[in-house]
Motif scaffolding. Structure first.
Motif, mmCIF file in Angstrom:
data_model
loop_
_atom_site.group_PDB
_atom_site.id
_atom_site.type_symbol
_atom_site.label_atom_id
_atom_site.label_comp_id
_atom_site.label_asym_id
_atom_site.label_seq_id
_atom_site.Cartn_x
_atom_site.Cartn_y
_atom_site.Cartn_z
ATOM 1 N N SER A 149 0.865 -1.183 0.000
ATOM 2 C CA SER A 149 0.000 0.000 0.000
ATOM 3 C C SER A 149 0.897 1.228 0.000
ATOM 4 O O SER A 149 1.990 1.215 0.580
ATOM 5 N N ILE A 150 0.451 2.281 -0.635
ATOM 6 C CA ILE A 150 1.244 3.505 -0.690
ATOM 7 C C ILE A 150 1.365 4.127 0.696
ATOM 8 O O ILE A 150 2.398 4.715 1.028
ATOM 9 N N THR A 151 0.351 3.968 1.555
ATOM 10 C CA THR A 151 0.439 4.556 2.893
ATOM 11 C C THR A 151 1.478 3.823 3.748
ATOM 12 O O THR A 151 2.255 4.468 4.453
ATOM 13 N N ALA A 152 1.523 2.500 3.679
ATOM 14 C CA ALA A 152 2.545 1.745 4.422
ATOM 15 C C ALA A 152 3.938 2.097 3.901
ATOM 16 O O ALA A 152 4.891 2.216 4.670
ATOM 17 N N THR A 153 4.047 2.291 2.596
ATOM 18 C CA THR A 153 5.327 2.666 1.998
ATOM 19 C C THR A 153 5.743 4.059 2.459
ATOM 20 O O THR A 153 6.917 4.312 2.728
ATOM 21 N N TYR A 154 4.774 4.962 2.575
ATOM 22 C CA TYR A 154 5.062 6.299 3.093
ATOM 23 C C TYR A 154 5.712 6.191 4.474
ATOM 24 O O TYR A 154 6.735 6.815 4.749
ATOM 25 N N TRP A 155 5.114 5.384 5.360
ATOM 26 C CA TRP A 155 5.647 5.245 6.715
ATOM 27 C C TRP A 155 7.005 4.546 6.717
ATOM 28 O O TRP A 155 7.862 4.852 7.554
ATOM 29 N N PHE A 156 7.225 3.625 5.789
ATOM 30 C CA PHE A 156 8.533 2.973 5.661
ATOM 31 C C PHE A 156 9.605 4.028 5.373
ATOM 32 O O PHE A 156 10.639 4.080 6.029
ATOM 33 N N TYR A 157 9.370 4.879 4.380
ATOM 34 C CA TYR A 157 10.358 5.899 4.025
ATOM 35 C C TYR A 157 10.445 7.005 5.068
ATOM 36 O O TYR A 157 11.503 7.589 5.273
ATOM 37 N N GLU A 158 9.369 7.306 5.746
ATOM 38 C CA GLU A 158 9.370 8.305 6.808
ATOM 39 C C GLU A 158 10.283 7.862 7.957
ATOM 40 O O GLU A 158 10.907 8.695 8.617
ATOM 41 N N ALA A 159 10.386 6.560 8.190
ATOM 42 C CA ALA A 159 11.204 6.017 9.275
ATOM 43 C C ALA A 159 12.693 5.924 8.913
ATOM 44 O O ALA A 159 13.522 5.684 9.795
ATOM 45 N N GLN A 160 13.040 6.123 7.671
ATOM 46 C CA GLN A 160 14.440 6.014 7.246
ATOM 47 C C GLN A 160 15.230 7.230 7.726
ATOM 48 O O GLN A 160 14.710 8.342 7.756
ATOM 49 N N PRO A 161 16.496 7.036 8.077
ATOM 50 C CA PRO A 161 17.296 8.176 8.548
ATOM 51 C C PRO A 161 17.689 9.146 7.425
ATOM 52 O O PRO A 161 17.990 10.305 7.691
ATOM 53 N N GLU A 162 17.669 8.685 6.184
ATOM 54 C CA GLU A 162 18.032 9.531 5.059
ATOM 55 C C GLU A 162 16.830 10.381 4.625
ATOM 56 O O GLU A 162 15.705 10.117 5.013
ATOM 57 N N SER A 163 17.102 11.363 3.783
ATOM 58 C CA SER A 163 16.050 12.249 3.281
ATOM 59 C C SER A 163 15.538 11.740 1.927
ATOM 60 O O SER A 163 16.322 11.534 1.001
ATOM 61 N N TYR A 164 14.212 11.565 1.826
ATOM 62 C CA TYR A 164 13.575 11.095 0.596
ATOM 63 C C TYR A 164 12.540 12.103 0.124
ATOM 64 O O TYR A 164 11.933 12.809 0.929
ATOM 65 N N VAL A 165 12.330 12.139 -1.183
ATOM 66 C CA VAL A 165 11.278 12.952 -1.774
ATOM 67 C C VAL A 165 10.415 12.014 -2.623
ATOM 68 O O VAL A 165 10.943 11.129 -3.300
ATOM 69 N N LEU A 166 9.107 12.183 -2.542
ATOM 70 C CA LEU A 166 8.202 11.393 -3.363
ATOM 71 C C LEU A 166 7.906 12.191 -4.625
ATOM 72 O O LEU A 166 7.534 13.357 -4.563
#
Length: 170
Positions: A29-46
């Motif tokens: 799911s895109i929402t679970a994926t959002y939380w996966f990347y939100e928890a990463q220490p690096e900076s991500y942009v969607l």
């Protein structure tokens, strides 16, 4: 039988890195994926867009380290053309060269070699998480997550998450 399975799993976990991929994939799911990347220490942009000109630049072999086994990786470069999000839509233009990493998970029973994804990228518009690095953007394929989410129904939930709206974690 359980003891044999436990030993096999223990042996497999010893081969995997400390921050290894999950051995069990859940429904995407895109929402679970959002939380996966939100928890990463690096900076991500969607971003929403597509790749062109994908070309392989390197193939790294699998290695064993003090922290565990690291799968082999194919490194590709591609041009991304698309948009990042404002509060209302994906409407901020983004055009950049992106480094793409495709780990080979075929060593896991039933796993897959994700490098085949690179050949399917050109012309596939969708959502992609781009990691900001000192040299530009990078995207890495994961065992349980698509590199690019081509389902147009994922756009609205992704925007809700990005602006702090309804975004369930599971």
């Amino acid at each position: 039988m359980r003891a044999g399975l436990a030993v096999s799993l223990a042996m497999l976990s010893a081969l995997l890195p400390a921050r290894s991929e999950a051995l069990e994939c859940y429904e995407y799911s895109i929402t679970a994926t959002y939380w996966f990347y939100e928890a990463q220490p690096e900076s991500y942009v969607l971003a929403l867009g597509q790749f062109s000109g994908a070309r392989k630049v390197e193939a790294r072999k699998a290695v064993s380290t003090d922290t565990g086994f690291r799968p082999g990786v194919e490194v590709w470069k591609a041009r991304f053309t698309g948009y990042t999000a404002s509060r209302r839509a994906f409407d901020k233009p983004l055009e950049a060269d992106v480094t793409l990493e495709f780990p080979n998970y075929s060593y896991i029973g039933g796993g897959s070699d994700t490098s085949g994804e690179a050949e399917r990228l050109p012309g596939e518009p969708g959502l992609i998480w781009l990691k900001r690095t000192t040299t530009g953007y990078k995207a890495t394929a994961h065992l349980c997550l698509p590199l690019i989410d081509t389902d147009s129904a994922s756009v609205k939930p992704a925007l809700r998450c990005l602006r702090g709206g309804y975004c369930p974690k599971s």
